[in-house]
Design a protein around this motif. Structure first.
Motif, PDB file in Angstrom:
ATOM      1  N   LEU A   1      27.078 -11.516 -27.782  1.00 18.80           N
ATOM      2  CA  LEU A   1      26.882 -10.074 -27.629  1.00 18.80           C
ATOM      3  C   LEU A   1      28.060  -9.377 -26.950  1.00 18.80           C
ATOM      4  O   LEU A   1      27.973  -8.203 -26.586  1.00 18.80           O
ATOM      5  CB  LEU A   1      25.605  -9.803 -26.821  1.00 18.80           C
ATOM      6  N   ALA A   2      29.162 -10.115 -26.780  1.00 19.70           N
ATOM      7  CA  ALA A   2      30.291  -9.571 -26.021  1.00 19.70           C
ATOM      8  C   ALA A   2      30.779  -8.223 -26.543  1.00 19.70           C
ATOM      9  O   ALA A   2      31.150  -7.354 -25.773  1.00 19.70           O
ATOM     10  CB  ALA A   2      31.432 -10.589 -26.006  1.00 19.70           C
ATOM     11  N   ASN A   3      30.741  -8.058 -27.874  1.00 19.84           N
ATOM     12  CA  ASN A   3      31.244  -6.795 -28.442  1.00 19.84           C
ATOM     13  C   ASN A   3      30.127  -5.897 -28.941  1.00 19.84           C
ATOM     14  O   ASN A   3      30.354  -5.003 -29.749  1.00 19.84           O
ATOM     15  CB  ASN A   3      32.194  -7.093 -29.612  1.00 19.84           C
ATOM     16  N   ALA A   4      28.928  -6.163 -28.478  1.00 15.02           N
ATOM     17  CA  ALA A   4      27.793  -5.429 -29.034  1.00 15.02           C
ATOM     18  C   ALA A   4      27.405  -4.244 -28.157  1.00 15.02           C
ATOM     19  O   ALA A   4      27.452  -4.314 -26.939  1.00 15.02           O
ATOM     20  CB  ALA A   4      26.595  -6.366 -29.195  1.00 15.02           C
ATOM     21  N   LEU A   5      27.021  -3.203 -28.846  1.00 14.60           N
ATOM     22  CA  LEU A   5      26.432  -2.060 -28.159  1.00 14.60           C
ATOM     23  C   LEU A   5      24.971  -2.414 -27.874  1.00 14.60           C
ATOM     24  O   LEU A   5      24.254  -2.834 -28.781  1.00 14.60           O
ATOM     25  CB  LEU A   5      26.521  -0.831 -29.077  1.00 14.60           C
ATOM     26  N   ILE A   6      24.557  -2.286 -26.630  1.00 15.92           N
ATOM     27  CA  ILE A   6      23.186  -2.673 -26.291  1.00 15.92           C
ATOM     28  C   ILE A   6      22.314  -1.418 -26.170  1.00 15.92           C
ATOM     29  O   ILE A   6      22.581  -0.553 -25.346  1.00 15.92           O
ATOM     30  CB  ILE A   6      23.160  -3.475 -24.970  1.00 15.92           C
ATOM     31  N   ASN A   7      21.332  -1.324 -27.047  1.00 15.41           N
ATOM     32  CA  ASN A   7      20.389  -0.198 -26.965  1.00 15.41           C
ATOM     33  C   ASN A   7      19.077  -0.691 -26.397  1.00 15.41           C
ATOM     34  O   ASN A   7      18.485  -1.617 -26.954  1.00 15.41           O
ATOM     35  CB  ASN A   7      20.075   0.371 -28.356  1.00 15.41           C
ATOM     36  N   ILE A   8      18.636  -0.085 -25.325  1.00 18.75           N
ATOM     37  CA  ILE A   8      17.312  -0.407 -24.809  1.00 18.75           C
ATOM     38  C   ILE A   8      16.422   0.791 -25.092  1.00 18.75           C
ATOM     39  O   ILE A   8      16.714   1.909 -24.656  1.00 18.75           O
ATOM     40  CB  ILE A   8      17.340  -0.660 -23.281  1.00 18.75           C
ATOM     41  N   LYS A   9      15.383   0.543 -25.860  1.00 18.99           N
ATOM     42  CA  LYS A   9      14.482   1.638 -26.201  1.00 18.99           C
ATOM     43  C   LYS A   9      13.220   1.495 -25.353  1.00 18.99           C
ATOM     44  O   LYS A   9      12.495   0.509 -25.484  1.00 18.99           O
ATOM     45  CB  LYS A   9      14.148   1.519 -27.689  1.00 18.99           C
TER      46      LYS A   9
END
Lengths: 108, 299
Positions: free
Chosen positions: A52-60
């Protein structure tokens, strides 16, 4: 919990033969028992050395909802032990906001 | 062909969650009925007022010539809708542990509490009192040290220690690995002493038969209100250190009332592992549990 999420994301990315994950969306219900903000910071930290190093993390975040056992009224519930705002009965059942779900990935 | 969930043509990329009913409740603002037959005729109105994600190409065979305002040529980025319960992998492994326990006739109890409630002392006293009635094994969970496992071995039971490092709970996979080392006898009791923490251990099924939450009277009677998940998922609550009741402001009735308001079936036993008060009731409870899995204990 963050480790569980990274493991799951890795497994699913492998299955999809993805090179990398660009985006991850996780649903955290207010009554899931997971504190969304601390979870997000933990995931942010652990993500650095993972797929996930380059991932945008969306918490809904989804709000907690409850249903009164006496009058069936549905209302927003910020904690599990809540009296019904309509008839003041106690206890009420949790009807939503218990989710802790890996919703989607954007892979490449 | 719906690319979000992959239903339609075979050979396309699809991810299914076996734990979820495939009822096509798309998590985006994208809900459509999927009662289609093989030839896939969409004769319904498709207003297309849902929001399109740029990565979400959405090809229908029907001809209404809509154009998505987004570009579809953005490399090979793909959105995969998973809708996976994050704890599903743990739950699957817990189920395997449960089968192992059933096969071997092992009663497994998961002991959870805050640090310092007296779980290890309760176990020591239980092992000393019951070691001639039943074989007992212990899996100890702590972030660091082997201290608890040593105490248990000294009391007379075989124990393995799991050190979770920075982890704050035991999970089903750790139990599975510990079981390989423990070489547990059939017709025995396995106690799992979880990491002292009333939050995360509540979320992780280990495959246990029953969950026992321990609180001590020095902790305050508002514990069930503050940590509802733990009290909701437990079967028995041991209130420990009853010998200290005269010196602390602990209202036993209030505690029981709070906890039962969210978990009406929760049983309570008040004990003092130190003086032995109430421990008989705990042993009787154990015997009752053993009866359903192995046979009643000779107390």
């Amino acid at each position: 919990m963050a480790v569980e999420v990274i493991n799951l994301a890795e497994r699913e990315a492998d299955r999809a033969m993805a090179k990398t994950i660009r985006e991850i969306t996780i649903e955290v219900g207010d009554l899931s028992g997971i504190e969304a903000d601390s979870f997000e910071s933990a995931l942010g930290l652990l993500a650095k050395d993972s797929i996930l190093a380059n991932a945008l993390i969306n918490i809904k975040k989804t709000p907690g909802t409850g249903r009164c056992n006496s009058c069936n009224y549905e209302f927003n519930m910020s904690q599990r032990m809540a009296t019904c705002p309509k008839c003041q009965a106690f206890p009420s059942e949790v009807s939503g906001g218990q989710e802790f779900i890996l919703m989607s990935l954007v892979i490449e | 062909m719906c690319e979000t969930c992959g239903c339609g043509k075979p050979g396309e990329f699809t991810i299914h969650d076996p734990n979820q009913a495939h009822d096509h409740e798309h998590s985006s603002d994208h809900k459509h009925d999927h009662e289609h037959s093989n030839d896939h005729v969409h004769d319904h109105d498709h207003p297309h007022d849902h929001e399109h994600d740029p990565w979400h190409s959405h090809e229908h065979d029907h001809d209404h010539g809509h154009s998505h305002g987004s570009s579809h040529d953005q490399s090979q980025k793909r959105l995969i809708d998973l809708n996976l319960d994050i704890l599903s992998e743990n739950n699957r492994l817990a189920q395997l542990n449960r089968r192992f326990f059933e096969g071997r006739k092992v009663l497994c109890l998961n002991l959870v509490s805050s640090p310092g409630s007296g779980k290890t002392t309760i176990l020591e006293k239980t092992i000393i009192a019951l070691k001639h009635s039943c074989k007992m094994f212990v899996i100890e969970g702590d972030q660091q040290t082997q201290l608890d496992a040593k105490r248990i071995e000294k009391a007379g039971s075989r124990a393995v220690q799991i050190n979770t490092g920075s982890g704050c709970h035991l999970d089903a996979r750790m139990i599975e690995s510990a079981l390989k080392k423990l070489d547990i006898d059939s017709s025995s009791i396995l106690f799992v002493e979880n990491v002292g923490n009333l939050v995360c251990p509540a979320m992780f099924d280990l495959g246990e038969h029953k969950r026992v939450v321990v609180i001590s009277v020095t902790e305050g009677d508002d514990k069930p209100l503050k940590y509802p998940n733990m009290f909701m998922t437990s079967h028995l609550c041991l209130i420990n250190k009853s010998d200290l009741l005269p010196w602390v402001d602990f209202n036993t009735e209030e505690t029981i009332k709070h906890a039962r308001s969210m978990n009406p079936g929760l049983e309570f036993i008040i004990v003092s592992a130190k003086t032995g008060e109430g421990m008989n009731l705990w042993f009787e409870w154990l015997s009752k549990q053993a009866e359903s899995v192995i046979s009643p204990l000779k107390l």
